[in-house]
Design a protein around this motif. Structure first.
Motif, mmCIF file in Angstrom:
data_model
loop_
_atom_site.group_PDB
_atom_site.id
_atom_site.type_symbol
_atom_site.label_atom_id
_atom_site.label_comp_id
_atom_site.label_asym_id
_atom_site.label_seq_id
_atom_site.Cartn_x
_atom_site.Cartn_y
_atom_site.Cartn_z
ATOM 1 N N MET A 176 107.107 -31.427 21.111
ATOM 2 C CA MET A 176 106.406 -31.982 22.264
ATOM 3 C C MET A 176 105.751 -30.910 23.132
ATOM 4 O O MET A 176 104.639 -31.095 23.607
ATOM 5 N N PHE A 177 106.421 -29.793 23.355
ATOM 6 C CA PHE A 177 105.861 -28.769 24.224
ATOM 7 C C PHE A 177 104.889 -27.843 23.502
ATOM 8 O O PHE A 177 104.013 -27.252 24.129
ATOM 9 N N CYS A 178 105.057 -27.686 22.215
ATOM 10 C CA CYS A 178 104.149 -26.817 21.451
ATOM 11 C C CYS A 178 103.022 -27.610 20.806
ATOM 12 O O CYS A 178 102.194 -27.037 20.101
ATOM 13 N N ALA A 179 102.980 -28.908 21.015
ATOM 14 C CA ALA A 179 101.948 -29.745 20.406
ATOM 15 C C ALA A 179 100.528 -29.305 20.768
ATOM 16 O O ALA A 179 99.667 -29.267 19.888
ATOM 17 N N PRO A 180 100.224 -28.967 22.034
ATOM 18 C CA PRO A 180 98.854 -28.532 22.320
ATOM 19 C C PRO A 180 98.454 -27.295 21.521
ATOM 20 O O PRO A 180 97.333 -27.218 21.011
ATOM 21 N N ILE A 181 99.368 -26.358 21.363
ATOM 22 C CA ILE A 181 99.066 -25.155 20.578
ATOM 23 C C ILE A 181 98.884 -25.522 19.112
ATOM 24 O O ILE A 181 97.951 -25.061 18.455
ATOM 25 N N SER A 240 95.901 -35.451 22.213
ATOM 26 C CA SER A 240 96.893 -35.605 21.153
ATOM 27 C C SER A 240 98.305 -35.646 21.719
ATOM 28 O O SER A 240 99.165 -36.361 21.212
ATOM 29 N N VAL A 241 98.542 -34.892 22.779
ATOM 30 C CA VAL A 241 99.846 -34.931 23.435
ATOM 31 C C VAL A 241 100.069 -36.302 24.077
ATOM 32 O O VAL A 241 101.170 -36.850 24.016
ATOM 33 N N VAL A 242 99.039 -36.850 24.666
ATOM 34 C CA VAL A 242 99.142 -38.199 25.240
ATOM 35 C C VAL A 242 99.454 -39.202 24.136
ATOM 36 O O VAL A 242 100.315 -40.076 24.296
ATOM 37 N N ILE A 243 98.786 -39.047 22.999
ATOM 38 C CA ILE A 243 99.012 -39.956 21.871
ATOM 39 C C ILE A 243 100.455 -39.853 21.389
ATOM 40 O O ILE A 243 101.120 -40.880 21.175
#
Length: 122
Positions: free
Chosen positions: A18-23, A38-41
């Motif tokens: 969840m926390f590394c998803a943007p990267i 994508s994090v929202v999704i």
């Protein structure tokens, strides 16, 4: 006290995703805005999967949910790791990925996130 250790370890595993998803989404080719989307999704998938697992825990049982979630998470981690390894190799060279390929990675990440809801209630 001994039961808190496995629960804490589960929370650490999902936090990595969840926390590394943007990267991770930037690595597979999303721009800054799409990465946040994508994090929202994945968060919405997590919420929906939690409601589904709450509704089905009485029918399926906690053990079934726990085993299904664990197996599903392991399989998704292997698939995501393999998909990224195939495209980037060990050098981490920057390669353009097709939209379908990135969609496939995002889909397996969403499946992983949904499996966590099953595992948590199991």
């Amino acid at each position: 006290m001994a039961i808190l250790v496995p629960i804490f370890q589960q929370l650490i595993g999902i936090n990595v995703i969840m926390f590394c998803a943007p990267i991770l989404f930037k690595i597979v080719g999303f721009d800054d805005q799409a990465s946040l989307m994508s994090v929202v999704i994945t968060s919405i998938v997590d919420m929906v999967a939690t409601f589904v697992s709450i509704a089905s825990v009485d029918k399926l049982g906690r053990r079934t949910l726990f085993l299904e979630g664990g197996v599903q998470m392991i399989i998704c981690q292997i698939i995501v790791g393999t998909l990224i390894r195939i495209k980037f190799g060990v050098t981490g060279a920057h390669i353009e990925l097709s939209k379908s390929y990135t969609g496939l990675v995002v889909a397996f990440i969403c499946i992983y996130v949904s499996a966590f809801a099953w595992l948590l209630l199991g």
